[in-house]
Design a protein around this motif. Sequence first.
Motif, PDB file in Angstrom:
ATOM      1  N   ILE A 199       0.845  -1.206   0.000  1.00 57.87           N
ATOM      2  CA  ILE A 199       0.000   0.000   0.000  1.00 57.87           C
ATOM      3  C   ILE A 199       0.877   1.251   0.000  1.00 57.87           C
ATOM      4  O   ILE A 199       0.575   2.237  -0.701  1.00 57.87           O
ATOM      5  CB  ILE A 199      -0.945  -0.035   1.209  1.00 57.87           C
ATOM      6  CG1 ILE A 199      -2.003  -1.138   1.020  1.00 57.87           C
ATOM      7  CG2 ILE A 199      -1.632   1.304   1.404  1.00 57.87           C
ATOM      8  CD1 ILE A 199      -2.882  -1.342   2.222  1.00 57.87           C
ATOM      9  N   VAL A 217      -7.655   7.423  -1.453  1.00 58.39           N
ATOM     10  CA  VAL A 217      -8.408   6.595  -0.503  1.00 58.39           C
ATOM     11  C   VAL A 217      -8.991   5.366  -1.204  1.00 58.39           C
ATOM     12  O   VAL A 217      -8.865   4.226  -0.736  1.00 58.39           O
ATOM     13  CB  VAL A 217      -9.515   7.427   0.160  1.00 58.39           C
ATOM     14  CG1 VAL A 217     -10.370   6.543   1.063  1.00 58.39           C
ATOM     15  CG2 VAL A 217      -8.921   8.572   0.948  1.00 58.39           C
ATOM     16  N   VAL A 218      -9.630   5.574  -2.345  1.00 58.37           N
ATOM     17  CA  VAL A 218     -10.216   4.447  -3.093  1.00 58.37           C
ATOM     18  C   VAL A 218      -9.130   3.507  -3.599  1.00 58.37           C
ATOM     19  O   VAL A 218      -9.276   2.276  -3.579  1.00 58.37           O
ATOM     20  CB  VAL A 218     -11.072   4.978  -4.258  1.00 58.37           C
ATOM     21  CG1 VAL A 218     -11.686   3.823  -5.036  1.00 58.37           C
ATOM     22  CG2 VAL A 218     -12.161   5.909  -3.743  1.00 58.37           C
ATOM     23  N   GLU A 220      -6.258   2.935  -2.181  1.00 63.14           N
ATOM     24  CA  GLU A 220      -5.775   2.152  -1.042  1.00 63.14           C
ATOM     25  C   GLU A 220      -6.689   0.972  -0.760  1.00 63.14           C
ATOM     26  O   GLU A 220      -6.222  -0.147  -0.514  1.00 63.14           O
ATOM     27  CB  GLU A 220      -5.683   3.050   0.189  1.00 63.14           C
ATOM     28  CG  GLU A 220      -5.184   2.316   1.427  1.00 63.14           C
ATOM     29  CD  GLU A 220      -5.137   3.216   2.641  1.00 63.14           C
ATOM     30  OE1 GLU A 220      -4.842   2.706   3.735  1.00 63.14           O
ATOM     31  OE2 GLU A 220      -5.400   4.425   2.491  1.00 63.14           O
ATOM     32  N   TRP A 221      -7.989   1.151  -0.770  1.00 62.98           N
ATOM     33  CA  TRP A 221      -8.916   0.043  -0.563  1.00 62.98           C
ATOM     34  C   TRP A 221      -8.748  -1.039  -1.627  1.00 62.98           C
ATOM     35  O   TRP A 221      -8.723  -2.232  -1.326  1.00 62.98           O
ATOM     36  CB  TRP A 221     -10.348   0.554  -0.577  1.00 62.98           C
ATOM     37  CG  TRP A 221     -10.688   1.426   0.579  1.00 62.98           C
ATOM     38  CD1 TRP A 221      -9.960   1.629   1.716  1.00 62.98           C
ATOM     39  CD2 TRP A 221     -11.859   2.250   0.722  1.00 62.98           C
ATOM     40  NE1 TRP A 221     -10.579   2.509   2.559  1.00 62.98           N
ATOM     41  CE2 TRP A 221     -11.761   2.915   1.985  1.00 62.98           C
ATOM     42  CE3 TRP A 221     -12.965   2.501  -0.065  1.00 62.98           C
ATOM     43  CZ2 TRP A 221     -12.721   3.792   2.445  1.00 62.98           C
ATOM     44  CZ3 TRP A 221     -13.935   3.366   0.401  1.00 62.98           C
ATOM     45  CH2 TRP A 221     -13.818   4.012   1.642  1.00 62.98           C
ATOM     46  N   GLU A 222      -8.627  -0.610  -2.863  1.00 62.78           N
ATOM     47  CA  GLU A 222      -8.504  -1.590  -3.958  1.00 62.78           C
ATOM     48  C   GLU A 222      -7.203  -2.375  -3.851  1.00 62.78           C
ATOM     49  O   GLU A 222      -7.181  -3.606  -4.018  1.00 62.78           O
ATOM     50  CB  GLU A 222      -8.585  -0.858  -5.295  1.00 62.78           C
ATOM     51  CG  GLU A 222      -8.603  -1.784  -6.497  1.00 62.78           C
ATOM     52  CD  GLU A 222      -8.817  -1.043  -7.797  1.00 62.78           C
ATOM     53  OE1 GLU A 222      -8.747  -1.692  -8.848  1.00 62.78           O
ATOM     54  OE2 GLU A 222      -9.057   0.184  -7.751  1.00 62.78           O
ATOM     55  N   ARG A 224      -5.437  -2.911  -1.141  1.00 65.22           N
ATOM     56  CA  ARG A 224      -5.514  -3.780   0.033  1.00 65.22           C
ATOM     57  C   ARG A 224      -6.281  -5.060  -0.278  1.00 65.22           C
ATOM     58  O   ARG A 224      -5.878  -6.157   0.124  1.00 65.22           O
ATOM     59  CB  ARG A 224      -6.160  -3.031   1.191  1.00 65.22           C
ATOM     60  CG  ARG A 224      -6.155  -3.807   2.515  1.00 65.22           C
ATOM     61  CD  ARG A 224      -6.837  -3.011   3.604  1.00 65.22           C
ATOM     62  NE  ARG A 224      -6.133  -1.765   3.894  1.00 65.22           N
ATOM     63  CZ  ARG A 224      -5.118  -1.682   4.725  1.00 65.22           C
ATOM     64  NH1 ARG A 224      -4.681  -2.779   5.359  1.00 65.22           N
ATOM     65  NH2 ARG A 224      -4.526  -0.524   4.962  1.00 65.22           N
ATOM     66  N   ALA A 225      -7.398  -4.940  -0.987  1.00 63.24           N
ATOM     67  CA  ALA A 225      -8.176  -6.131  -1.347  1.00 63.24           C
ATOM     68  C   ALA A 225      -7.382  -7.056  -2.261  1.00 63.24           C
ATOM     69  O   ALA A 225      -7.407  -8.287  -2.100  1.00 63.24           O
ATOM     70  CB  ALA A 225      -9.485  -5.703  -2.013  1.00 63.24           C
TER      71      ALA A 225
END
Length: 370
Positions: A199, A217-218, A220-222, A224-225
């Motif tokens: 990340i 922010v978006v 980072e979520w993607e 991480r998944a």
Amino acid sequence: MCKCHHCGREFEGPQSVKAHLRKCLKYLKSKEDSASLTSLNTPSESPASATSHNTPVPTPLSEVVAKLVTQMSAQFAGPDEATRLRQKRESLLTLLLVHLVDWYQPVEGVVTPAMAVAAKVAILDELRPQPIEDLSHSELTLRGEVIRNRVFAPFLREQQAELKRQQEVKQLETLRAQQHTDIQARRAMRKTALIELGISRALQSASSRDFPPRVLVVLEWEIRARLEALLVGDETESQVDETIEAAITRPLLEWDARVEQCQSAERERVLEKCLAVALPVVEAAVPWVQELVGNYICTTLGMPPSSPSSAPEANAPSTNRRAPESPEGPTPRPVQRRRTHPSSPTTDCGEATASESASSTSSDPSVAAS
């Protein structure tokens, strides 16, 4: 329970046996046979001697009754000495087996049915020939315990060996489970660290490409998944680098294209707004610029400057005549008024607006000439 010795039937008590003997066919037949044998074996006396001695002749019925009494006395007299001794031995052996085998609880191991049967058989085989009725209770119990322990020893050793094997297997399973738990914990910790590393790399790359904060922010979520699905925790350094690059390359490219599209759309929208605002200004400023350019050219060439109303008058489609040129300035055009009905308020407003525009038009050339 009482039993008939002739036919073998069992009854509840002696009275039932007595009642049965009155109708027992085998008993009656045996009684008749014994009576006939008694009459044949007994010497018969002459009637004269019987008469002389006055001795009564026994009848068959009395003999049958006597035999019956003898049998009944033998039946209810109880067992003989040998039978009583045998019963005593059997009772001693039974109590000994119950006490030594059935009630026995070893410290280590369990008494199985096979063990109990083997111990009972061994005790009976060894103690039955011996005079156990002459032995004391402690000595008899000690001999039975020795036999029981000798029979139980191999079974208990086998049970202890099996229990030891089970304990070893259980310890191995516990150790393996603990090792598996430790490995899973280490993998989870390393996976978390690798995800944070990926990340951070993705955010650094996105920051270098000037992504807006909401996109970070978006992203980072993607990322991480993706790393949660791809990483396990036991990868090597090269595998970690390859996995992180594969996880962050495609999202960065996709978001780069999206941001570029958003920026292009934003620029086009701002340009359209600027054009929408500037076009009326330009259209309004074109005549003024034309007038300034024409006056500059005329001044440069030594020609008199043109009037500001000449261009609109030349382009007006409502008239084909040109205004006469004079050094004093153009003459104002007459204002044409339309006939209107007095009942129409909009027409009065239109006439007032037309008159105002005509007056302003007539005053502009004078201002320009001055």
